[in-house]
Design a protein around this motif. Structure first.
Motif, PDB file in Angstrom:
ATOM      1  N   LEU A  44       0.827  -1.200   0.000  1.00  0.00           N
ATOM      2  CA  LEU A  44       0.000   0.000   0.000  1.00  0.00           C
ATOM      3  C   LEU A  44       0.868   1.259   0.000  1.00  0.00           C
ATOM      4  N   GLN A  45       1.927   1.257   0.794  1.00  0.00           N
ATOM      5  CA  GLN A  45       2.814   2.418   0.867  1.00  0.00           C
ATOM      6  C   GLN A  45       3.528   2.660  -0.451  1.00  0.00           C
ATOM      7  N   ILE A  46       3.898   1.584  -1.150  1.00  0.00           N
ATOM      8  CA  ILE A  46       4.544   1.737  -2.453  1.00  0.00           C
ATOM      9  C   ILE A  46       3.544   2.233  -3.492  1.00  0.00           C
ATOM     10  N   LEU A  47       2.339   1.662  -3.511  1.00  0.00           N
ATOM     11  CA  LEU A  47       1.315   2.136  -4.446  1.00  0.00           C
ATOM     12  C   LEU A  47       0.999   3.608  -4.209  1.00  0.00           C
ATOM     13  N   GLY A  48       1.029   4.021  -2.938  1.00  0.00           N
ATOM     14  CA  GLY A  48       0.722   5.405  -2.590  1.00  0.00           C
ATOM     15  C   GLY A  48       1.908   6.339  -2.635  1.00  0.00           C
ATOM     16  N   THR A  49       3.052   5.856  -3.108  1.00  0.00           N
ATOM     17  CA  THR A  49       4.287   6.638  -3.278  1.00  0.00           C
ATOM     18  C   THR A  49       4.913   7.086  -1.966  1.00  0.00           C
ATOM     19  N   ASN A  67       3.733   7.404 -15.074  1.00  0.00           N
ATOM     20  CA  ASN A  67       4.748   6.481 -14.574  1.00  0.00           C
ATOM     21  C   ASN A  67       5.393   7.087 -13.332  1.00  0.00           C
ATOM     22  N   LEU A  68       5.057   6.558 -12.175  1.00  0.00           N
ATOM     23  CA  LEU A  68       5.519   7.143 -10.920  1.00  0.00           C
ATOM     24  C   LEU A  68       6.981   6.853 -10.633  1.00  0.00           C
ATOM     25  N   LEU A  69       7.515   5.792 -11.221  1.00  0.00           N
ATOM     26  CA  LEU A  69       8.907   5.434 -10.955  1.00  0.00           C
ATOM     27  C   LEU A  69       9.886   6.360 -11.670  1.00  0.00           C
ATOM     28  N   GLU A  70       9.367   7.185 -12.586  1.00  0.00           N
ATOM     29  CA  GLU A  70      10.226   8.130 -13.295  1.00  0.00           C
ATOM     30  C   GLU A  70      10.268   9.502 -12.622  1.00  0.00           C
ATOM     31  N   LEU A  71       9.382   9.746 -11.664  1.00  0.00           N
ATOM     32  CA  LEU A  71       9.290  11.074 -11.069  1.00  0.00           C
ATOM     33  C   LEU A  71      10.347  11.290  -9.988  1.00  0.00           C
ATOM     34  N   LEU A  76       7.068  13.983  -7.477  1.00  0.00           N
ATOM     35  CA  LEU A  76       6.309  12.910  -6.850  1.00  0.00           C
ATOM     36  C   LEU A  76       5.453  13.449  -5.705  1.00  0.00           C
ATOM     37  N   SER A  77       6.018  14.359  -4.919  1.00  0.00           N
ATOM     38  CA  SER A  77       5.267  14.980  -3.821  1.00  0.00           C
ATOM     39  C   SER A  77       4.076  15.765  -4.360  1.00  0.00           C
ATOM     40  N   LYS A  78       4.285  16.471  -5.468  1.00  0.00           N
ATOM     41  CA  LYS A  78       3.197  17.242  -6.076  1.00  0.00           C
ATOM     42  C   LYS A  78       2.112  16.312  -6.590  1.00  0.00           C
ATOM     43  N   PHE A  79       2.504  15.218  -7.248  1.00  0.00           N
ATOM     44  CA  PHE A  79       1.524  14.248  -7.748  1.00  0.00           C
ATOM     45  C   PHE A  79       0.733  13.658  -6.594  1.00  0.00           C
ATOM     46  N   GLY A 110      -1.116  22.310  -1.282  1.00  0.00           N
ATOM     47  CA  GLY A 110      -1.355  22.430  -2.715  1.00  0.00           C
ATOM     48  C   GLY A 110      -1.580  23.852  -3.184  1.00  0.00           C
ATOM     49  N   ASN A 111      -1.320  24.827  -2.308  1.00  0.00           N
ATOM     50  CA  ASN A 111      -1.375  26.271  -2.631  1.00  0.00           C
ATOM     51  C   ASN A 111      -2.787  26.802  -2.835  1.00  0.00           C
ATOM     52  N   SER A 112      -3.779  26.151  -2.249  1.00  0.00           N
ATOM     53  CA  SER A 112      -5.126  26.733  -2.256  1.00  0.00           C
ATOM     54  C   SER A 112      -5.170  27.928  -1.315  1.00  0.00           C
ATOM     55  N   SER A 113      -6.022  28.886  -1.617  1.00  0.00           N
ATOM     56  CA  SER A 113      -6.178  30.029  -0.729  1.00  0.00           C
ATOM     57  C   SER A 113      -6.910  29.595   0.535  1.00  0.00           C
ATOM     58  N   LYS A 114      -6.788  30.406   1.584  1.00  0.00           N
ATOM     59  CA  LYS A 114      -7.445  30.083   2.853  1.00  0.00           C
ATOM     60  C   LYS A 114      -8.951  29.985   2.665  1.00  0.00           C
ATOM     61  N   ASN A 115      -9.528  30.953   1.935  1.00  0.00           N
ATOM     62  CA  ASN A 115     -10.980  30.945   1.725  1.00  0.00           C
ATOM     63  C   ASN A 115     -11.433  29.722   0.938  1.00  0.00           C
ATOM     64  N   GLU A 116     -10.688  29.384  -0.108  1.00  0.00           N
ATOM     65  CA  GLU A 116     -11.037  28.240  -0.943  1.00  0.00           C
ATOM     66  C   GLU A 116     -10.926  26.935  -0.158  1.00  0.00           C
TER      67      GLU A 116
END
Length: 220
Positions: A44-49, A67-71, A76-79, A110-116
């Motif tokens: 599960l941890q590998i599937l979830g990066t 392809n997650l193994l290329e990131l 990878l953190s952003k994905f 993920g850089n959303s605003s506080k209001n959003e």
């Protein structure tokens, strides 16, 4: 939606995963079952990066054709932040923050605003029956309420897939039943994919598909 091929994992000389292959469709709820030590959480941890498989030219891992193994780490953190949600056995809420603040954290990352972020978090908490608990801190919530806050946190960025590791393992039977039913409600409403490691037979039997692991392999 999720495709993994020839996934291996070693801890020292111990081979924990022995060439796991799997394919999971979008909107599917899949339960991964098996005895302790079978490799369920590691998979599960590998599937979830959250962890990396052993390096191999023949290994592949993709979500939504990425392809997650290329990131690299930053990509990878952003994905992970944009596409993956996590629910753990112990809710992992930050004790100094309210329910609302805990749910907002992935959105802020993920850089959303506080209001959003707060608008979406409130919508989720209301949907999960926690409208009167949004300003309570974790120690003021029941176990079931804490886990529903954790579910809201996992959903805040509209992830494509949610990975859950023994999500009801720390709950009483009534709260566990409500949580299990909630997963199916969420799938039907948002068409999200759930991959759940569980020892709970009721939850495993409710799933669209049950994968059994033994000695580092999927055996069915």
């Amino acid at each position: 939606m999720i495709k993994a091929k020839n996934i291996h994992k070693f801890y020292g000389n111990l081979e924990v995963l022995k060439g796991v292959d799997l394919s999971i469709k979008k909107g599917e709820i899949v339960a991964i079952v098996g005895p302790s030590g079978a490799g369920k959480t590691t998979l599960l941890q590998i599937l979830g990066t959250l962890d990396n498989p052993a390096a191999s030219k023949n290994s592949t891992l993709s979500i939504n054709n990425q392809n997650l193994l290329e990131l690299k780490d930053k990509s990878l953190s952003k994905f992970r932040n944009q596409h993956i949600g996590f629910i753990f056995q112990f809710h992992q809420l930050l004790p100094e923050f309210t329910a609302l603040e805990n749910v907002c954290i992935p959105a802020f990352i993920g850089n959303s605003s506080k209001n959003e972020a707060e608008k979406k978090a409130k919508e989720l908490l209301f949907f999960l029956g926690l409208s009167d608990r949004i300003h309570h801190k974790p120690n003021e919530l029941s176990g079931g309420e804490q886990q529903r806050v954790a579910v809201a946190r996992a959903l805040i960025n509209n992830p494509d897939v949610i990975f859950a590791d023994e999500p009801s393992g720390n709950l009483d039977s009534a709260s566990a039943k409500k949580l299990h039913e909630l997963f199916f409600t969420l799938r039907d409403k948002f068409n999200q994919t759930f991959v759940i490691v569980t020892h709970n037979e009721e939850l495993a039997n409710m799933a669209d598909r049950k994968l059994e692991m033994k000695d580092g392999k999927i055996i069915n």
